[in-house]
Scaffold this motif. Structure first.
Motif, mmCIF file in Angstrom:
data_model
loop_
_atom_site.group_PDB
_atom_site.id
_atom_site.type_symbol
_atom_site.label_atom_id
_atom_site.label_comp_id
_atom_site.label_asym_id
_atom_site.label_seq_id
_atom_site.Cartn_x
_atom_site.Cartn_y
_atom_site.Cartn_z
ATOM 1 N N THR A 63 0.875 -1.456 0.048
ATOM 2 C CA THR A 63 0.031 -0.164 -0.297
ATOM 3 C C THR A 63 0.936 1.218 0.294
ATOM 4 O O THR A 63 0.367 1.760 -0.780
ATOM 5 C CB THR A 63 -0.553 0.019 0.891
ATOM 6 O OG1 THR A 63 -1.715 -1.080 1.768
ATOM 7 C CG2 THR A 63 -1.623 1.142 1.289
ATOM 8 N N ALA A 89 -10.399 4.401 -7.269
ATOM 9 C CA ALA A 89 -10.840 3.180 -6.559
ATOM 10 C C ALA A 89 -10.070 2.595 -5.031
ATOM 11 O O ALA A 89 -10.731 2.176 -4.658
ATOM 12 C CB ALA A 89 -10.260 2.108 -6.989
ATOM 13 N N MET A 90 -8.602 3.077 -5.018
ATOM 14 C CA MET A 90 -7.974 2.638 -3.648
ATOM 15 C C MET A 90 -8.811 2.750 -2.848
ATOM 16 O O MET A 90 -8.467 2.558 -1.593
ATOM 17 C CB MET A 90 -6.580 3.213 -4.106
ATOM 18 C CG MET A 90 -5.664 2.691 -3.018
ATOM 19 S SD MET A 90 -4.021 2.987 -3.014
ATOM 20 C CE MET A 90 -3.647 3.060 -1.161
ATOM 21 N N LEU A 92 -11.696 3.607 -2.053
ATOM 22 C CA LEU A 92 -12.882 3.385 -2.034
ATOM 23 C C LEU A 92 -12.903 1.885 -1.136
ATOM 24 O O LEU A 92 -13.313 1.836 -0.372
ATOM 25 C CB LEU A 92 -13.657 2.906 -3.186
ATOM 26 C CG LEU A 92 -15.170 2.936 -3.788
ATOM 27 C CD1 LEU A 92 -15.720 3.355 -2.952
ATOM 28 C CD2 LEU A 92 -16.029 2.261 -4.677
ATOM 29 N N VAL A 93 -12.280 1.419 -0.983
ATOM 30 C CA VAL A 93 -11.778 0.227 -0.696
ATOM 31 C C VAL A 93 -11.448 0.102 0.230
ATOM 32 O O VAL A 93 -11.916 -0.122 1.869
ATOM 33 C CB VAL A 93 -10.514 -1.161 -1.870
ATOM 34 C CG1 VAL A 93 -10.320 -1.282 -0.261
ATOM 35 C CG2 VAL A 93 -10.889 -1.114 -3.019
ATOM 36 N N GLY A 96 -13.937 1.343 2.967
ATOM 37 C CA GLY A 96 -14.487 0.038 2.822
ATOM 38 C C GLY A 96 -14.324 -0.375 4.245
ATOM 39 O O GLY A 96 -15.011 -0.794 4.928
ATOM 40 N N ILE A 97 -12.945 -0.479 4.052
ATOM 41 C CA ILE A 97 -11.917 -0.815 5.268
ATOM 42 C C ILE A 97 -12.160 -0.013 6.689
ATOM 43 O O ILE A 97 -12.670 -1.120 7.358
ATOM 44 C CB ILE A 97 -10.616 -0.841 5.484
ATOM 45 C CG1 ILE A 97 -10.607 -2.445 3.974
ATOM 46 C CG2 ILE A 97 -10.091 -1.457 6.029
ATOM 47 C CD1 ILE A 97 -9.152 -2.723 3.248
#
Length: 131
Positions: A63, A89-90, A92-93, A96-97
């Motif tokens: 990361t 996009a990263m 967005l993940v 979510g995490i």
């Protein structure tokens, strides 16, 4: 077949839009560079966050590399659009995490997602078209 010749010299068009794009790019690049370096240097808070995620510290390093490379490629005209889209996009993940795995506020990730998605959109002419 890639069609690079149709890429405009400079986009987005318009003085305000170009200025907005650069301001957003610089903000995002600074944020991702700082976060990426903190991850790569093993700042205790980052180590703790990735312990909570439960995948392993290798994920922190990957990361961190993605964030540093993403920060740098946001500043290059040829890669700005794809870099903005991938970083969005990263984030967005990451949001979510935060929401479903580790807790804490997803707001910083959401803000960075919106900034990088806007950068990608403003520079969408730099996506290479496949004919």
């Amino acid at each position: 077949m890639m069609n690079i010749s149709s890429l405009p010299e400079q986009s987005p068009t318009g003085r305000f839009t170009r200025g907005l794009s650069w301001v957003l790019r610089l903000i995002a690049a600074a944020a991702f560079l700082a976060a990426g370096i903190a991850k790569l240097m093993g700042v205790p808070m980052m180590v703790g966050v990735f312990d909570q995620i439960g995948v392993g510290q290798w994920f922190r390093l990957v990361t961190g590399v993605i964030e540093v490379v993403g920060a740098l490629t946001l500043l290059l005209p040829i890669t700005v659009a794809i870099s903005g889209a991938l970083l969005a996009a990263m984030m967005l993940v990451a949001a979510g995490i935060h929401l479903f795995v580790i807790g804490g506020s997803p707001v910083p990730a959401i803000v960075l997602m919106l900034i990088t998605a806007t950068v990608a959109w403003l520079n969408r002419q730099h996506f290479i078209r496949l004919d």
